[in-house]
Design a protein around this motif. Structure first.
Motif, PDB file in Angstrom:
ATOM      1  N   LEU A  18       0.929  -1.161   0.122  1.00  0.00           N
ATOM      2  CA  LEU A  18       0.033   0.047  -0.175  1.00  0.00           C
ATOM      3  C   LEU A  18       0.812   1.132   0.075  1.00  0.00           C
ATOM      4  O   LEU A  18       0.562   2.247  -0.706  1.00  0.00           O
ATOM      5  CB  LEU A  18      -0.827  -0.076   1.326  1.00  0.00           C
ATOM      6  N   LEU A  19       1.685   1.123   0.835  1.00  0.00           N
ATOM      7  CA  LEU A  19       2.986   2.442   0.807  1.00  0.00           C
ATOM      8  C   LEU A  19       3.580   2.607  -0.408  1.00  0.00           C
ATOM      9  O   LEU A  19       3.668   3.678  -0.936  1.00  0.00           O
ATOM     10  CB  LEU A  19       3.690   2.297   2.104  1.00  0.00           C
ATOM     11  N   THR A  22       1.180   3.827  -3.175  1.00  0.00           N
ATOM     12  CA  THR A  22       0.697   4.904  -2.846  1.00  0.00           C
ATOM     13  C   THR A  22       1.813   5.964  -3.389  1.00  0.00           C
ATOM     14  O   THR A  22       1.416   6.797  -3.930  1.00  0.00           O
ATOM     15  CB  THR A  22       0.347   5.342  -1.549  1.00  0.00           C
ATOM     16  N   ALA A  23       3.194   5.709  -2.950  1.00  0.00           N
ATOM     17  CA  ALA A  23       4.206   6.220  -3.413  1.00  0.00           C
ATOM     18  C   ALA A  23       4.497   6.290  -4.915  1.00  0.00           C
ATOM     19  O   ALA A  23       4.671   7.743  -5.714  1.00  0.00           O
ATOM     20  CB  ALA A  23       5.633   5.858  -2.858  1.00  0.00           C
ATOM     21  N   LEU A  25       2.030   5.935  -7.116  1.00  0.00           N
ATOM     22  CA  LEU A  25       0.854   6.682  -7.556  1.00  0.00           C
ATOM     23  C   LEU A  25       1.063   8.099  -7.482  1.00  0.00           C
ATOM     24  O   LEU A  25       0.676   9.073  -8.269  1.00  0.00           O
ATOM     25  CB  LEU A  25      -0.588   6.258  -7.013  1.00  0.00           C
ATOM     26  N   PHE A  26       1.592   8.686  -6.146  1.00  0.00           N
ATOM     27  CA  PHE A  26       1.780   9.971  -5.894  1.00  0.00           C
ATOM     28  C   PHE A  26       2.642  10.522  -6.852  1.00  0.00           C
ATOM     29  O   PHE A  26       2.750  11.767  -7.610  1.00  0.00           O
ATOM     30  CB  PHE A  26       2.303  10.108  -4.501  1.00  0.00           C
TER      31      PHE A  26
END
Length: 181
Positions: A18-19, A22-23, A25-26
């Motif tokens: 997930l992290l 998220t990174a 995608l960010f």
């Protein structure tokens, strides 16, 4: 305890995914946003350049229409046919004036139209004879015609002697009249 360890590792794996997701995608989201802004600005620049191109094409059409050359002036230049006997200045001036009067009807015409019928100009001055104010006869032959905003006609002029006049008069005396009385 073994049961709890694999759950902990599984939970850490899921949290890491997930992290990491998220990174990713960010970071890629930011790049995509910048690319979308660049694309939008390029579309606006393209639209602006297209409008400028259309405006320039329209201006070019208008300029071409304005550029249609119209004959504004007629100038005649007399060259002497015989270099041994140059023409008198008054004869040259009168011949130039008569030629310019003959071609005055071409003023205001488009140069392209006149150029298309240049053979008529040559035919007009092929062997043209003018009678001047002092009853001298001058034979004019065309040499060159330059068609632009100023129609320039270069001709040779030669004074016809009096004995030729007498021959012409003699020929007319022996011709039968056109109208019988």
């Amino acid at each position: 305890m073994m049961i709890v360890l694999w759950k902990r590792y599984l939970a850490l794996l899921l949290i890491g995914c997930l992290l990491g997701g998220t990174a990713v995608l960010f970071v890629y989201g930011r790049e995509m946003e910048q690319m979308m802004l660049v694309r939008k600005s390029l579309e606006l620049q393209n639209k602006k350049l297209y409008e400028e191109n259309q405006e320039l094409k329209q201006n070019q059409r208008v300029y071409r229409k304005k550029q249609d050359q119209v004959i504004e002036e007629v100038r005649a230049f007399v060259l002497t046919a015989d270099q041994k006997q140059p023409l008198h200045g008054t004869i040259v001036v009168q011949v130039v004036d008569l030629i310019e009067k003959d071609f005055a009807s071409l003023k205001g015409k488009k140069a392209e139209q006149v150029a298309e019928v240049h053979q008529v100009l040559h035919e007009m001055l092929r062997r043209r004879e003018y009678v001047l104010s002092d009853q001298t006869m001058v034979e004019v032959r065309i040499k060159t015609v330059f068609i632009a905003r100023t129609l320039q006609v270069f001709v040779t002029a030669e004074v016809i002697s009096d004995d030729v006049w007498q021959k012409i008069a003699r020929n007319f005396l022996f011709l039968p009249p056109y109208i019988s009385t």
